[in-house]
Write an enzyme that holds these catalytic residues in place. Structure first.
Site, PDB file in Angstrom:
ATOM      1  N   SER A  15       1.213  -1.254  -0.136  1.00 16.55           N
ATOM      2  CA  SER A  15       0.106   0.100  -0.292  1.00 16.55           C
ATOM      3  C   SER A  15       1.042   1.526  -0.077  1.00 16.55           C
ATOM      4  CB  SER A  15      -1.522   0.001   1.199  1.00 16.55           C
ATOM      5  OG  SER A  15      -2.172   0.845   1.000  1.00 16.55           O
TER       6      SER A  15
ATOM      7  N   ASP B  63      -8.901  -4.230  -5.487  1.00 18.95           N
ATOM      8  CA  ASP B  63      -8.888  -3.456  -4.514  1.00 18.95           C
ATOM      9  C   ASP B  63      -9.170  -2.191  -4.246  1.00 18.95           C
ATOM     10  OD1 ASP B  63      -6.931  -1.965  -2.259  1.00 18.95           O
ATOM     11  OD2 ASP B  63      -5.199  -3.506  -3.743  1.00 18.95           O
TER      12      ASP B  63
ATOM     13  N   HIS C  71      -7.226  -6.120  -0.299  1.00 19.84           N
ATOM     14  CA  HIS C  71      -6.521  -5.028  -0.263  1.00 19.84           C
ATOM     15  C   HIS C  71      -5.054  -5.504  -0.611  1.00 19.84           C
ATOM     16  CE1 HIS C  71      -3.600  -1.921  -0.474  1.00 19.84           C
ATOM     17  NE2 HIS C  71      -3.306  -1.342   0.975  1.00 19.84           N
TER      18      HIS C  71
END
Length: 516
Positions: A230, A457, A485
């Protein structure tokens, strides 16, 4: 109310990284931002002046109180432009390679945020839960970024103040509610400035990337091997931009697109949450106990919107002093979008909340904010805003800009759009000027870099991974066709095998490889 752009870690709850966009990553004019922003200045050489001291330090490893893990403190300049003007101490942890097989050096991990504790992620998941062949041959290492958790954390509000902040109406219906939301953001910013003034100008992603290079040298590694999830992908890409010749094996999972301004980042992520909700809704309506009905996905969306309107008008009790209003309810739903494993919990929480008891959604929201049962909060949200508002200029000049943007956000997500448009107002009142801007990252001369994207996602839309892989001169895209995610370690043997092979052998998968 959540401060968007939190690539938050949820390792303990979901074993996945996360992102919250706080709307601080670009200007309102996307085209201008792309053409006027520049990459960070070249990184200083380790041989320059006072940096020798930092690159030459020897860590004093000690027992962490966690079996098999060691801890140490890393010193870095507070200000890289003035390395003699003060230091910052950063918390580092490692677990040594277990064998068998030849040791490959250190593998640094970062779970996202900004604001997620990398040390907590290492000790709670990566150092014990990463695939055994990887842990056998790498020392697993983490450093809490400057301003985060154990590394001189940014502080802003007390627990009761955060309770109030998270309940402010994020979908204002009139001028009074707009003013209240603006005042909440100003109060948050003022709290950070009061409690953390010295460190606020020095928590940028560029500075954290430079800290990582000091750590690389201190660990004795010629090149950096790294897995970032991320927001950690932006950190890893920034490292590659600054130190392309020192790139070893970089995995960027759940990628961000560094070329986008805030308005686009926030709108894209809003669309990502809509995509994830539609996947949840399709699963939910197929079940006889779905709290949003057993009709169509569209009807489920309308049912959720009605629920949000209802709790906006009349919050429901939770069994404690905080009632569940629209802001906390929305945050609770969004929290469950990060991992399809949380969908059963969300169905139960919605069933109870629609029935008039909101503790389940409140618990999800509290997990998102890292609120403890005693009412204290981790510094996740404080560090998140501090890094985002420094990295990139605010999304809006003021509330009038938000009002203009709301229709495009609602088009991206009829369910979440209005609230996420207003959430992007938070950096508008930030007291420390931004030092970065959106730009393409090519990292010319870097070794092959593996970029991983998940097609549904919610927090880092798949097209961001496509874009980053295309920007990087040595980028290869690996695609996971699925929900949730990030992709590594989430149950796909295909994904894990490809990433493991890259980390252990240095060879990325064939371009265009897709897994499910």
């Amino acid at each position: 109310m959540d401060s968007r752009r939190l690539l938050r870690t949820s390792a303990t709850a979901l074993a996945a990284a996360g992102l919250i966009l706080s709307g601080c990553s670009g200007g309102s004019d996307a085209a201008a931002s792309r053409t006027t922003s520049a990459p960070p200045a070249a990184a200083p050489s380790a041989s320059q002046g006072a940096l020798k001291t930092f690159y030459g330090q020897k860590p004093a490893w000690r027992d962490c109180g966690v079996p098999n893990f060691q801890c140490a403190t890393l010193r870095a300049p507070l200000d890289y432009a003035k390395p003699d003007a003060g230091e910052i101490e950063l918390a580092v942890s490692r677990v040594r390679a277990t064998g068998p097989g030849k040791r490959l050096g250190s593998l640094l991990v970062n779970p996202g945020g900004p604001g997620g504790s990398a040390v907590g992620y290492l000790q709670g998941y990566a150092g014990i839960g990463y695939p055994a062949p990887v842990r056998a041959r790498y020392d697993m290492v983490a450093v809490d970024p400057r301003g985060v958790a154990r590394s001189e954390p940014v502080e802003c509000l007390t627990g009761p103040q955060m309770d109030t902040f998270t309940q402010v109406d994020q979908t204002p219906d009139d001028t009074a509610e707009v003013n209240a939301l603006s005042a909440a953001f100003k109060g948050f910013s003022a709290g950070c400035a009061k409690k953390s003034r010295a460190i606020l100008p020095h928590v940028s992603t560029v500075e954290t990337a430079r800290d990582m290079d000091i750590l690389r040298a201190v660990l004795g590694d010629e090149k950096l091997s790294y897995v970032g999830a991320s927001y950690g992908t932006f950190l890893g890409a920034t490292y590659a931009e600054l130190f392309p010749g020192r790139v070893g094996r970089l995995v960027l999972d759940g990628a961000m697109d560094p070329s986008l301004p805030a308005i686009d980042l926030n709108r894209d992520q809003t669309a990502g949450f809509e995509t994830s909700f539609r996947a949840f809704a399709a699963d939910c309506v197929s079940r006889p106990d779905c709290p949003l009905g057993t009709g169509s996905v569209a009807a489920a969306g309308e049912a959720l919107k009605k629920f949000f309107r209802d709790v906006d008008a009349e919050p429901v009790p939770t069994g404690e002093s905080r009632a569940l209003g629209e802001s906390l309810a929305t945050t609770g739903v969004i929290a469950a979008m990060y991992d399809e494993g949380a969908w059963p919990q969300l169905r139960e929480a919605l069933t109870r909340a629609i029935g008039g008891e909101g503790s389940g959604l409140l618990a999800l929201a509290d997990s998102y904010y890292e609120r403890e049962p005693d009412g204290t909060y981790a510094n996740l949200m404080f560090a998140n805003a501090a890094v985002n508002c420094l990295d990139l200029p605010a999304a809006y000049a003021g509330p009038a800009d938000v009002a203009k943007a709301v229709p495009s956000f609602e088009k991206a997500s009829p369910i979440f759009g209005r609230g996420l448009a207003w959430a992007a107002l938070n950096c508008t009142s930030w007291t420390t000027p931004a030092t970065g801007g959106p730009h393409r990252i090519t990292a010319e001369g870097a070794a092959p870099i593996l970029v991983v994207g998940t097609t549904r996602d919610p927090a880092t839309p798949y097209k961001w991974a496509q874009s980053l892989a295309g920007q990087l001169s040595s980028g290869t895209l690996l695609t996971y066709e699925g929900d949730g995610h990030t992709a590594y370690g989430r149950g796909s043997d295909c994904i894990d095998t490809a990433i493991n092979a890259y980390l252990l052998e240095g060879t990325p998968p064939a371009e265009g490889k897709r897994c499910s």
